[in-house]
Design a protein around this motif. Structure first.
Motif, PDB file in Angstrom:
ATOM      1  N   GLY A  26       0.819  -1.208   0.000  1.00  0.00           N
ATOM      2  CA  GLY A  26       0.000   0.000   0.000  1.00  0.00           C
ATOM      3  C   GLY A  26       0.850   1.253   0.000  1.00  0.00           C
ATOM      4  N   MET A  29       2.410   2.185  -3.216  1.00  0.00           N
ATOM      5  CA  MET A  29       1.502   2.666  -4.258  1.00  0.00           C
ATOM      6  C   MET A  29       1.156   4.126  -4.043  1.00  0.00           C
ATOM      7  SD  MET A  29      -0.977  -0.580  -4.449  1.00  0.00           S
ATOM      8  CE  MET A  29      -2.414   0.309  -4.951  1.00  0.00           C
ATOM      9  N   VAL A  30       1.441   4.648  -2.857  1.00  0.00           N
ATOM     10  CA  VAL A  30       1.080   6.033  -2.555  1.00  0.00           C
ATOM     11  C   VAL A  30       1.863   6.978  -3.459  1.00  0.00           C
ATOM     12  CG1 VAL A  30       1.157   7.820  -0.800  1.00  0.00           C
ATOM     13  CG2 VAL A  30       0.482   5.518  -0.186  1.00  0.00           C
ATOM     14  N   PRO A  31       1.160   7.873  -4.160  1.00  0.00           N
ATOM     15  CA  PRO A  31       1.875   8.841  -4.973  1.00  0.00           C
ATOM     16  C   PRO A  31       2.547   9.886  -4.083  1.00  0.00           C
ATOM     17  CG  PRO A  31      -0.470   9.271  -5.046  1.00  0.00           C
ATOM     18  CD  PRO A  31      -0.281   8.054  -4.201  1.00  0.00           C
ATOM     19  N   THR A 248      -9.236   1.627  17.198  1.00  0.00           N
ATOM     20  CA  THR A 248      -9.185   2.442  15.987  1.00  0.00           C
ATOM     21  C   THR A 248     -10.228   3.546  16.028  1.00  0.00           C
ATOM     22  OG1 THR A 248     -10.371   0.641  14.963  1.00  0.00           O
ATOM     23  CG2 THR A 248      -8.086   0.896  14.365  1.00  0.00           C
ATOM     24  N   PHE A 251      -9.517   7.403  17.113  1.00  0.00           N
ATOM     25  CA  PHE A 251      -9.069   8.529  16.291  1.00  0.00           C
ATOM     26  C   PHE A 251      -9.882   9.788  16.548  1.00  0.00           C
ATOM     27  CE2 PHE A 251      -7.223   6.048  12.433  1.00  0.00           C
ATOM     28  CZ  PHE A 251      -6.453   5.329  13.313  1.00  0.00           C
ATOM     29  N   PHE A 266      -1.154   9.093  13.982  1.00  0.00           N
ATOM     30  CA  PHE A 266      -1.237   8.377  12.715  1.00  0.00           C
ATOM     31  C   PHE A 266      -1.826   9.274  11.627  1.00  0.00           C
ATOM     32  CE2 PHE A 266      -3.656   5.714   9.750  1.00  0.00           C
ATOM     33  CZ  PHE A 266      -2.626   4.926   9.258  1.00  0.00           C
TER      34      PHE A 266
ATOM     35  N   LEU B 308      -9.887   0.663   9.815  1.00  0.00           N
ATOM     36  CA  LEU B 308      -9.821   2.105   9.542  1.00  0.00           C
ATOM     37  C   LEU B 308      -8.427   2.529   9.107  1.00  0.00           C
ATOM     38  CD1 LEU B 308     -12.170   3.386  12.306  1.00  0.00           C
ATOM     39  CD2 LEU B 308     -12.464   3.642   9.866  1.00  0.00           C
ATOM     40  N   LEU B 309      -7.410   1.906   9.682  1.00  0.00           N
ATOM     41  CA  LEU B 309      -6.040   2.255   9.281  1.00  0.00           C
ATOM     42  C   LEU B 309      -5.838   1.957   7.808  1.00  0.00           C
ATOM     43  CD1 LEU B 309      -5.579   1.947  12.496  1.00  0.00           C
ATOM     44  CD2 LEU B 309      -3.239   1.601  11.831  1.00  0.00           C
ATOM     45  N   PHE B 310      -6.340   0.790   7.378  1.00  0.00           N
ATOM     46  CA  PHE B 310      -6.156   0.431   5.980  1.00  0.00           C
ATOM     47  C   PHE B 310      -7.072   1.228   5.064  1.00  0.00           C
ATOM     48  CE2 PHE B 310      -3.330  -2.774   7.287  1.00  0.00           C
ATOM     49  CZ  PHE B 310      -2.584  -3.055   6.160  1.00  0.00           C
ATOM     50  N   ILE B 312      -7.669   4.353   5.440  1.00  0.00           N
ATOM     51  CA  ILE B 312      -6.915   5.593   5.223  1.00  0.00           C
ATOM     52  C   ILE B 312      -5.738   5.332   4.295  1.00  0.00           C
ATOM     53  CG2 ILE B 312      -5.518   7.325   6.387  1.00  0.00           C
ATOM     54  CD1 ILE B 312      -7.324   6.918   8.836  1.00  0.00           C
ATOM     55  N   LEU B 313      -5.039   4.231   4.551  1.00  0.00           N
ATOM     56  CA  LEU B 313      -3.856   3.883   3.759  1.00  0.00           C
ATOM     57  C   LEU B 313      -4.230   3.683   2.294  1.00  0.00           C
ATOM     58  CD1 LEU B 313      -0.932   3.316   4.671  1.00  0.00           C
ATOM     59  CD2 LEU B 313      -1.467   0.906   4.438  1.00  0.00           C
ATOM     60  N   PHE B 314      -5.264   2.874   2.045  1.00  0.00           N
ATOM     61  CA  PHE B 314      -5.673   2.586   0.673  1.00  0.00           C
ATOM     62  C   PHE B 314      -6.205   3.834  -0.003  1.00  0.00           C
ATOM     63  CE2 PHE B 314      -6.425  -2.252   1.119  1.00  0.00           C
ATOM     64  CZ  PHE B 314      -5.063  -2.432   1.048  1.00  0.00           C
ATOM     65  N   ILE B 316      -5.321   6.881   0.394  1.00  0.00           N
ATOM     66  CA  ILE B 316      -4.255   7.723  -0.158  1.00  0.00           C
ATOM     67  C   ILE B 316      -3.466   6.963  -1.215  1.00  0.00           C
ATOM     68  CG2 ILE B 316      -4.001   9.370   1.728  1.00  0.00           C
ATOM     69  CD1 ILE B 316      -1.630   7.682   2.686  1.00  0.00           C
ATOM     70  N   ALA B 317      -3.411   5.636  -1.092  1.00  0.00           N
ATOM     71  CA  ALA B 317      -2.644   4.854  -2.060  1.00  0.00           C
ATOM     72  C   ALA B 317      -3.265   4.941  -3.450  1.00  0.00           C
ATOM     73  CB  ALA B 317      -2.536   3.407  -1.612  1.00  0.00           C
ATOM     74  N   PHE B 318      -4.594   4.997  -3.512  1.00  0.00           N
ATOM     75  CA  PHE B 318      -5.238   5.020  -4.817  1.00  0.00           C
ATOM     76  C   PHE B 318      -5.229   6.406  -5.432  1.00  0.00           C
ATOM     77  CE2 PHE B 318      -7.369   1.204  -3.012  1.00  0.00           C
ATOM     78  CZ  PHE B 318      -6.472   0.357  -3.631  1.00  0.00           C
ATOM     79  N   GLY B 319      -4.654   7.319  -4.690  1.00  0.00           N
ATOM     80  CA  GLY B 319      -4.344   8.608  -5.273  1.00  0.00           C
ATOM     81  C   GLY B 319      -5.546   9.469  -5.565  1.00  0.00           C
TER      82      GLY B 319
END
Lengths: 314, 468
Positions: A26, A29-31, A248, A251, A266, B308-310, B312-314, B316-319
């Motif tokens: 992941g 893949m982050v731009p 989680t 947050f 985070f 939730l962490l993923f 957020i991660l995904f 931003i990953a998918f742009g």
């Protein structure tokens, strides 16, 4: 039992590896460029930085190094605060989140069991309707609204009393933790109340309750000794996954109440594209949750002897 | 005793009947039965109406209420719900009469403690949101004046509020244009001397009326032309039935368009991942053996990811390209992380259905695999799927709201209920409507879907069939 624990731990380790791999994939893949910041960086400095973070190596080699470091519990150095290691950051902020989460879980479990037992005891009567109404409200209203209401309530109470009974935000003493923990635990408490209610009603029809009644035991003894103790079992099973949703879910509460927990950190790291902090925090949280679920399952085996036998056989 | 008289008809031969009396209800299909029992559940039915109303609200709503959700009405910022305000039309460049006193020579100056409070503090013209023109009389011995504005009545010389301006010299008037709202302000003036402020001050309470500049009014089509003869007349401002937000955008329009975001993610994402989970779980359950083991092990891994962490991660990953709203990445992330629950459920059901006698019977009669799946398995899975879909929708809506709330969701200016809550929570105390409306919409929607799911589950429960 030991074989069971061993098997669970092995599958847990594989799960953690999967989480680490998914996080790595992941993040790659982050731009965007993590080394890009306001200050102009000369190519030499950039090359050095890439060397420090291992970004100059091929992706596959980075992955192997990353896995090796993770296995040794070394999460690397932060990209934005280059004098801090991710381990330091986790060590500083995680205890805050954990304390808050534990308190919330305690509140949710005690509340859920109590309210669930009461609704079952007064089934289809006024207390049942009132409590179930609130359960539906707590399930349907988003947590940030409760956080706002909680903060507003503290403000009003302080205003009304004329002195500061509870702090509105921040962290430090037990007084800081009370309201955020309650807000954080509300959703889980509502869920546990529902579960406890149906579990109590199921137990109420069981043969051993009828036997106990036939033996002439007092209603109080039947309720506390036979019905309640057996009905709590399913609630214990969902405590593991509940830890996940509470930690989680922290947050929002951490954001609204300005609590220096890992969740808030985070979000900040994501906004600043702090690669190592994001990866470290995600893997750490993932591992924590996996271990919690395993711990609860094993605990369950001790509480309920029937489970242990059937699982050991299968 | 029995005075029954036989009639001739009694002596005719009996006709034979084809069958015995039919003692049965008209046959009813499963879905008819479900629908009938859902209709008896008042809570579920009300929820269904609410869901339909919400869908109408977001599809037809913007056609009826055509306000632009991104249009900023700067005259009406953070306006409470109202049915149209009237505003005074004022000149764009009003003539400002500056009042001034004669020069004060240094010899005439008094120490600040001896200065009196300025007398005759007054408003010149009308006080309106385009400007409040204040004037006061000269204080003998003063070398200047300090102006303050407060939203509460000042309690003493240290509590005069926002310092507006320090006037040095002979000026005796000031035109305040600093972010005026249509509320009551307390203006205070104190005289200055020797660079210090006199403890004596004068306060004036001013109620600010709504006003609009002539050019603005004609630009927005409130006036036929920018003719200066309109100055002094009143116009009707745009109506904001649910008020405006902190940028003066219409809340009702934003709620309608926000519903598109929230309901789109809330309904489309579960549709996709429930469909995917159905195929995945169906394949695992139908194949069994090693395939099943492998597929479900993978699903277990995905379930173990911290959600939730993923998310957020995904996300931003998918742009996010320029000009995008962020709905797409959120949708993909939600689908990627949520399908295993449905897959597990479907697999369990398929394993059960596989062993049913009717499947064995169909097999014996030579049914092909597609026929078995489409004709026997899928219809029996429908009820479980529908219930899990109704429960998946509120979860997805919550997730969207949560992400938008922490600023990881849709990108402004795209409205969503979550991002509206995020905006509203900052002005919660002074303008509660900005938080209350979006929060209410989220809560009611989630509640409706939850109750509908409960009702559907009860209505579809095979054990309860038959008793109504």
């Amino acid at each position: 039992m030991l074989a069971y624990i061993g098997r669970r731990l092995l599958s847990g380790a594989i799960t953690i590896w999967f989480i680490a791999t998914a996080t790595f994939a992941g993040m790659h893949m982050v731009p965007g460029d993590p080394l890009l910041n306001d200050k102009a960086v000369t190519p030499e400095i950039r090359a050095n930085l890439e060397k420090v973070y291992g970004l100059d190596k091929p992706v596959l080699q980075q992955y192997v190094i990353y896995l090796g470091n993770m296995a040794r519990g070394d999460f690397g150095i932060s990209f934005t605060q280059q004098n801090r290691s991710v381990n330091d950051i986790i060590a500083e902020h995680f205890p805050v989140s954990a304390t808050l989460g534990l308190l919330a879980l305690l509140f949710a479990a005690l509340g859920g069991i109590t309210w669930g037992a009461i609704t079952a005891l007064y089934r289809d009567q006024m207390p049942d309707f009132v409590i179930m109404f609130f359960v539906i409200v707590f399930v349907s209203v988003p947590s940030f609204v409760f956080a706002a209401i909680g903060q507003l309530a503290i403000l009003q109470v302080n205003d009304w009393l004329g002195f500061s009974l509870l702090p509105v935000a921040g962290w430090g003493t037990l007084a800081h933790m009370l309201v955020p923990a309650m807000v954080l635990g509300l959703g889980t408490m509502a869920y546990l109340t529902r579960l406890m209610r149906s579990s109590m009603l199921e137990v109420a029809d069981a043969d051993y309750i009828r036997t106990a009644r036939a033996k002439g035991l007092t209603p109080g003894r039947i309720f506390f000794r036979h019905q309640l103790r057996n009905a709590i079992l399913p609630v214990v099973t969902v405590l593991g996954p509940s830890i996940a949703s509470i930690t989680t879910g922290g947050f929002v509460v951490e954001l609204v109440f300005a609590i220096p927990g890992l969740g808030r950190y985070f979000i900040q790291a994501v906004q600043q594209l702090d690669y190592t902090v994001i990866m470290g925090t995600t893997v750490f949280y993932g591992a924590f949750l996996v271990l919690m679920v395993i711990a609860v399952d094993i605990l369950y085996g001790f509480i309920d002897p029937r489970i242990q036998v059937s699982r050991a056989v299968s | 005793m029995n005075n029954y008289l036989p009639s001739p008809a009694d002596f005719l031969p009996l006709t034979t009947r084809d069958s015995a009396d039919r003692l049965e209800r008209p046959s009813m299909s499963y879905w008819q039965d479900v629908w009938q029992r859902l209709q008896h559940n008042r809570r579920a039915l009300t929820s269904l109406f609410i869901v339909v109303a919400l869908l109408l609200f977001t599809t037809i709503g913007p056609l009826v209420w055509q306000a632009d959700p991104a249009q900023q009405d700067l005259e009406q910022i953070s306006q409470a719900p109202n049915l149209g305000l009237r505003a005074l039309v004022v000149d764009d460049f009003p003539e400002v009469r500056e009042l001034a006193a004669g020069p004060v020579s240094p010899a005439q100056r008094l120490p600040p403690e001896k200065l009196l409070a300025p007398a005759n503090l007054r408003v010149l013209g009308t006080a309106h949101s385009e400007g409040v023109h204040l004037a006061w009389d000269q204080v003998p011995g003063a070398s200047g004046y300090q102006l303050y504005r407060h939203e509460l009545n000042p309690s003493g010389p240290d509590d005069l509020g926002l310092p507006l301006i320090t006037l040095r010299g002979t000026s005796l008037s000031y035109r305040d244009r600093l972010g005026l709202q249509t509320i009551e302000y307390y203006y205070s003036v104190a005289a200055l001397s020797q660079r210090r402020q006199s403890p004596n001050y004068r306060t004036l309470a001013v109620t600010v009326g709504q006003a609009i500049r002539l050019s603005e009014a004609s630009y927005r089509g409130l006036l036929a032309s920018a003719d200066s003869s309109y100055i002094g007349s009143h116009v009707q401002l745009e109506i904001h039935p649910l008020g405006t937000d902190y940028l003066g955008r219409d809340m009702l329009a934003r709620l309608m368009w926000g519903a598109r975001t929230s309901l789109f993610i809330g309904i489309v994402a579960p549709l996709i991942y429930v469909a995917f989970g159905l195929m995945y779980g169906g394949l695992a359950g139908y194949s069994g053996g090693h395939t099943d083991n492998f597929l479900m092990r993978f699903a277990d891994f995905v379930i173990a990811l911290p959600f939730l962490l993923f998310m957020i991660l995904f996300k931003i990953a998918f742009g996010l390209g320029p000009g995008e709203s962020g709905i797409g990445p959120m949708l993909i992330a939600l689908v990627l992380l949520s399908w295993p629950a449905t897959a597990r459920l479907v697999r369990g059901q398929v394993l059960q259905i596989r062993e049913e006698p009717y499947i064995a019977a169909a097999r014996l009669m030579g049914a092909s695999a597609p026929y078995l799946v489409l004709r026997h398995m899928l219809p029996n899975l429908m009820s479980v799927l529908l219930v899990s879909l109704t429960f998946a929708i509120p979860t997805a809506i919550f997730t969207e709201a949560f992400l938008s709330f922490i600023g990881m969701g849709v990108v402004p200016p795209t409205p969503s209920w979550g991002s509206m809550c995020n905006d509203g929570i900052r002005t919660m105390l002074s303008h509660p409507h900005e938080l209350v409306f979006p929060a209410l919409f989220i809560s009611v929607t989630v509640l409706a879907f939850n109750l509908l799911g409960d009702g559907l589950r009860d209505a579809m429960d095979a054990r309860m069939r038959g008793d109504s």
